[in-house]
Design an enzyme around this catalytic site. Structure first.
Site, short mmCIF file in Angstrom:
data_model
loop_
_atom_site.label_atom_id
_atom_site.label_comp_id
_atom_site.label_asym_id
_atom_site.label_seq_id
_atom_site.Cartn_x
_atom_site.Cartn_y
_atom_site.Cartn_z
N GLY A 60 50.03 139.83 1.34
CA GLY A 60 50.64 141.11 1.01
C GLY A 60 52.04 140.87 0.48
O GLY A 60 52.61 139.81 0.71
N CYS A 87 48.28 133.86 4.30
CA CYS A 87 49.63 134.16 3.79
C CYS A 87 50.30 135.21 4.67
O CYS A 87 50.59 134.95 5.83
CB CYS A 87 49.55 134.57 2.31
N TYR A 88 50.52 136.42 4.16
CA TYR A 88 51.13 137.46 5.00
C TYR A 88 50.32 137.65 6.27
O TYR A 88 50.87 137.86 7.36
CB TYR A 88 51.19 138.77 4.21
N HIS A 177 46.89 129.95 -0.14
CA HIS A 177 45.80 130.84 -0.58
C HIS A 177 44.51 130.06 -0.84
O HIS A 177 44.32 129.55 -1.95
CB HIS A 177 46.22 131.59 -1.85
N VAL A 234 25.39 148.22 -18.11
CA VAL A 234 24.72 147.45 -17.06
C VAL A 234 24.62 148.23 -15.74
O VAL A 234 23.60 148.15 -15.05
CB VAL A 234 25.41 146.07 -16.86
N SER A 236 24.37 151.59 -14.87
CA SER A 236 23.30 152.59 -14.74
C SER A 236 21.94 151.92 -14.91
O SER A 236 20.96 152.32 -14.27
CB SER A 236 23.48 153.74 -15.73
#
Ligand code: XMP
Length: 518
Positions: A60, A87-88, A177, A234, A236
């Site tokens: 975040g 991370c956060y 990350h 794609v 529908s």
């Protein structure tokens, strides 16, 4: 009752406001475990009721030290559900459970080297971790002290604690990350957390998605009848194919041919759905009606509104003729579900799509793709036997070529643009760039310029080529198409399309431009 199948085993990704939550959710699914994104305001009671197999806290943009920084309901840490903070999320674990997050004074952004602590025994890093590993960082604060009962297993130059864990509490954290491609061992780490530490079975596959969706649709629709508006796109198409598998001839599709589709597109929709998939299809040929209403309209918003209005009317008329349909199938995707919950974005253009249309029609919604990301929808489409042209179709605006003809829309201009657009698609595909480029298309300008062809002076319209790269259409960059390809496009369009004597290439990014011209 919902037609959206939710597997027994769910991983909740708690969103702390970075763009990474969606990426984490997708990575979890790539490891064959179903995931859902929940807001950080989720309570311990709500989590306990969901009984997720694991929880991941996303990164975040905030510091845990600022007023109003989002935190996790502390009761969640005590539920005994395996939890990974990223991370956060890792900083929150330290901050909320009695460790310390310091302001190192220096941020760390981009590539960094993770050093594994000597003799470290880490479930996250695995039994025999490389002592130094490349990781991707994006943080300013850093954990300096781990809470009681936790161990620090690795560090980077600016993060004294880059991996922390407490197997007894079933809580793990990483400052870097693992979800981004730039962290080479990231997927292995996520896999160890999900499969080994949290015990999630890697059973969420496209086959299982199709089977469970079909069951859920059958349960929702029962003996009822459903209708589905096909756009040629794609979403529908896959929604319709899934519902057809579940309820067969009790599904009727409606395809409104606005006359503003690309060359050959209407034939392809009819061919695919009626002949190959055996789906009942009402093909409404409404080109004249659209063109008549569009006559003389040059303002882009008025055009969009007009096309949207005619579309609703035509769709309603067709749907009204279908006996006793109680259900409307829509191709709503997971990102639409997440995004509809967020704040107000400024209206740039009034979008029109089949999904957003018949709000006032009295139907229950069947939304079998509500839990899926676009790439997952494409995989389901391929599994269901839909052709590549539909599964990999580039996004196409609801108002079709109507917003790619600058100025008023006439049958003659539509025909010119269809020819030019077909050449663009053919050549982009021949160059093998179809999946690399987000969208590539032609726009017909309403100016004329002088040229010379043979010995004749010409005075005709230009085609504007537009090709962009993008991840989500929110931002885009103009594609660096090879000069040879641009040359071929220019030559072919001028030689093969009557009424065009010049081709120009749009080199505007978004922002400040938009992808479409209107
Ligand atoms: P813009 O032009 O706003 O387009 O940068 C962003 C993306 O949205 C597509 N687009 C539409 N899609 N109905 C749709 O379903 C619409 O009315 C519409 N208008 C634009 C556009 O092709 C691009 O992918």
């Amino acid at each position: 009752m919902s037609s959206t199948a939710v597997p027994d085993q769910v991983v909740l990704v708690v969103d702390f406001g970075a763009q990474y939550a969606q990426l984490i959710a997708r990575r979890v699914r790539e490891l064959h475990v179903f995931s859902e994104i929940v807001p950080h305001t989720v309570t311990a009671a709500e989590v306990a009721e969901r009984q997720p197999a694991a929880i991941v806290l996303s990164g975040g943009p905030k510091s845990v030290h600022v007023d109003g920084a989002p935190i996790l309901d502390p009761g969640i840490y005590d539920l005994g559900i395996p939890l990974l903070g990223i991370c956060y999320g890792a900083q929150l674990i330290a901050h909320q459970l009695g460790g310390h997050v310091g302001r190192s004074g220096k941020g760390e952004y981009g590539r960094s080297i993770l050093s594994v602590a000597d003799g470290s025994v880490s479930g996250l890093l695995g039994p025999d971790p490389a002592p130094e590993q490349t990781v991707w960082m994006s943080h300013f604060d850093g954990i300096t002290d781990v809470p009681d009962g936790f161990v620090a297993c690795a560090s980077t130059p600016q993060a004294p604690v880059a991996v922390l864990e407490s197997p007894a509490r079933r809580i793990w954290g990483v400052q870097y990350h693992p979800e981004v491609g730039h962290t080479p061992g990231g997927m292995e780490l996520l896999g160890r957390f999900l499969h080994d530490l949290a015990g999630c079975a890697p059973s969420w596959t496209m086959d299982s998605v199709i089977d469970s969706s079909i069951e859920a649709i059958k349960a929702q629709v029962g003996e009822g009848r459903a209708i589905c508006g096909l756009s040629g796109g794609v979403d529908s198409a896959v929604a319709a194919a899934l519902v057809h598998r579940a309820i067969g001839h009790r599904l009727t599709c409606v395809y409104v041919d606005t006359g503003l589709m690309r060359k050959g597109e209407s034939d392809q929709v009819v061919e695919t759905f009626q002949r190959h998939q055996g789906i009942e299809l009402i093909h409404v040929r409404a080109a004249d009606r659209f063109l008549e209403r569009l006559s003389g309209i040059t303002d882009p918003e008025e055009k969009r509104k007009t096309i949207g209005e005619v579309f609703i009317r035509v769709f309603e008329e067709a749907a009204g003729g279908i006996e006793e349909a109680d259900f409307l199938v829509q191709g709503t995707l997971y990102p639409d579900v997440i995004e509809s919950g967020t704040g107000e974005a400024a209206k740039i253009k009034s979008h029109h799509n089949v999904g957003g249309l018949p709000e006032d029609l009295q139907f229950d919604l069947v939304e079998p793709l509500r839990n899926l990301f676009k790439d997952e929808v494409r995989s389901v489409g391929s599994e269901l036997g839909l052709p590549d042209e539909i599964v990999w179709r580039q996004p196409f605006p609801g108002p079709g070529l109507g917003v790619r003809i600058i100025g008023d829309v006439t049958a003659e201009k539509v025909a010119i643009l269809q020819e030019a657009d077909a050449i663009v698609r053919e050549e982009i595909s021949a160059a093998g760039l179809e999946r690399e480029i987000w969208q590539a298309f032609a726009v017909l300008a309403d100016i004329k310029s002088v040229g010379v062809m043979g010995d004749e002076r010409t005075y005709a319209r230009p085609i504007i080529l537009r090709a962009v790269t993008s991840d989500d259409a929110m931002t885009a960059d103009w594609a660096r198409l090879p000069y040879e390809l641009l040359e071929t496009l220019s030559n072919r369009i001028i030689n093969e399309v009557d009424g065009i004597n010049r081709v120009v290439y749009d080199i505007t990014s978004k922002p400040p431009g938009t992808i479409e011209w209107e």
